[in-house]
Design a protein around this motif. Sequence first.
Motif, PDB file in Angstrom:
ATOM      1  N   CYS A  85       0.839  -1.199   0.000  1.00 41.09           N
ATOM      2  CA  CYS A  85       0.000   0.000   0.000  1.00 41.09           C
ATOM      3  C   CYS A  85       0.872   1.247   0.000  1.00 41.09           C
ATOM      4  O   CYS A  85       0.622   2.200   0.739  1.00 41.09           O
ATOM      5  CB  CYS A  85      -0.956   0.004   1.194  1.00 41.09           C
ATOM      6  SG  CYS A  85      -2.300   1.206   1.041  1.00 41.09           S
ATOM      7  N   SER A 145      -1.611   2.012  -3.493  1.00 44.01           N
ATOM      8  CA  SER A 145      -2.776   2.830  -3.133  1.00 44.01           C
ATOM      9  C   SER A 145      -3.413   3.446  -4.377  1.00 44.01           C
ATOM     10  O   SER A 145      -4.644   3.511  -4.497  1.00 44.01           O
ATOM     11  CB  SER A 145      -2.378   3.922  -2.140  1.00 44.01           C
ATOM     12  OG  SER A 145      -1.355   4.757  -2.655  1.00 44.01           O
ATOM     13  N   ARG A 148      -2.917   6.051   3.006  1.00 43.87           N
ATOM     14  CA  ARG A 148      -2.771   6.525   1.631  1.00 43.87           C
ATOM     15  C   ARG A 148      -4.030   6.275   0.794  1.00 43.87           C
ATOM     16  O   ARG A 148      -4.224   6.894  -0.245  1.00 43.87           O
ATOM     17  CB  ARG A 148      -1.586   5.840   0.945  1.00 43.87           C
ATOM     18  CG  ARG A 148      -0.227   6.196   1.518  1.00 43.87           C
ATOM     19  CD  ARG A 148       0.872   5.620   0.643  1.00 43.87           C
ATOM     20  NE  ARG A 148       2.205   6.000   1.092  1.00 43.87           N
ATOM     21  CZ  ARG A 148       2.961   5.258   1.894  1.00 43.87           C
ATOM     22  NH1 ARG A 148       2.493   4.093   2.340  1.00 43.87           N
ATOM     23  NH2 ARG A 148       4.156   5.664   2.262  1.00 43.87           N
ATOM     24  N   LEU A 149      -4.864   5.368   1.251  1.00 45.31           N
ATOM     25  CA  LEU A 149      -6.064   5.044   0.491  1.00 45.31           C
ATOM     26  C   LEU A 149      -7.121   6.143   0.578  1.00 45.31           C
ATOM     27  O   LEU A 149      -7.995   6.229  -0.281  1.00 45.31           O
ATOM     28  CB  LEU A 149      -6.656   3.717   0.995  1.00 45.31           C
ATOM     29  CG  LEU A 149      -5.763   2.488   0.779  1.00 45.31           C
ATOM     30  CD1 LEU A 149      -6.299   1.305   1.576  1.00 45.31           C
ATOM     31  CD2 LEU A 149      -5.658   2.150  -0.704  1.00 45.31           C
TER      32      LEU A 149
END
Length: 242
Positions: free
Chosen positions: A30, A35, A60-61
């Motif tokens: 991720c 992401s 980060r998503l």
Amino acid sequence: MLPPDAHPWVTSGEQDRERPRHVHIVIMGCGRVGSSLARALERRGHSVAVIDINADSFRRLGPDFHGRTIKGVGFDKKVLVSAGIKQADGFAAVSSGDNSNILAARVVRETFGIDNVVARIYDQGRAEVYERLGIPSVATVRWAADQVLRRLVPEGSEPEWRDAAGTVRLLRLGAHDGWVGRRIGDIETAIRSKVPFLSRFGQGLVPDAATLLQDGDTLFVAAGNDDVSRIESVLAAPPPRH
């Protein structure tokens, strides 16, 4: 959006057959790449599960991400099962470590039987070796999130170029593994459109009818607007049996 443990579906009817198939994708890593890939897949209506050993990476998503996040390593079978790997249509290993990505890719292919696998490899030489062994990989020198996205989900691509009138476009597409080893001429016949060039190991190649498609190739297809859905559907499926 489909739940992470749902099976892929294709609705019936002429209009529905033109819609991209909804799938479940598991991503290991991720970071910036993982992401970006997760958000891009979710925007297209696919279900996504993201695995990372560092739970802080899931920030980060962003707050709008609705997929699964699983803390752990992507080559741990229990972690993969928690991510829905048994129902997955594809797996992307895009962590920062070559060894982890290759190990995870092998576990997913050999243990869970997932063929639609992409592994990010920093070492160009190793990437080519692993591709010859049947492990699709994308080295950093020819890597971008959209390339992995097109490998995992060939349907629903964005045009690489569009004419001023908006009637003709150049599509950048991956193809189902079943097309590997087929002649470009046969592919052009199947999609009823021209393939003016393709990308292989980061380099452009102008093919002739006898050129064979290799694993990892990206096709550039010239198409009219009305032909896009049909071309994407043909390339996203294995070649028809005669």
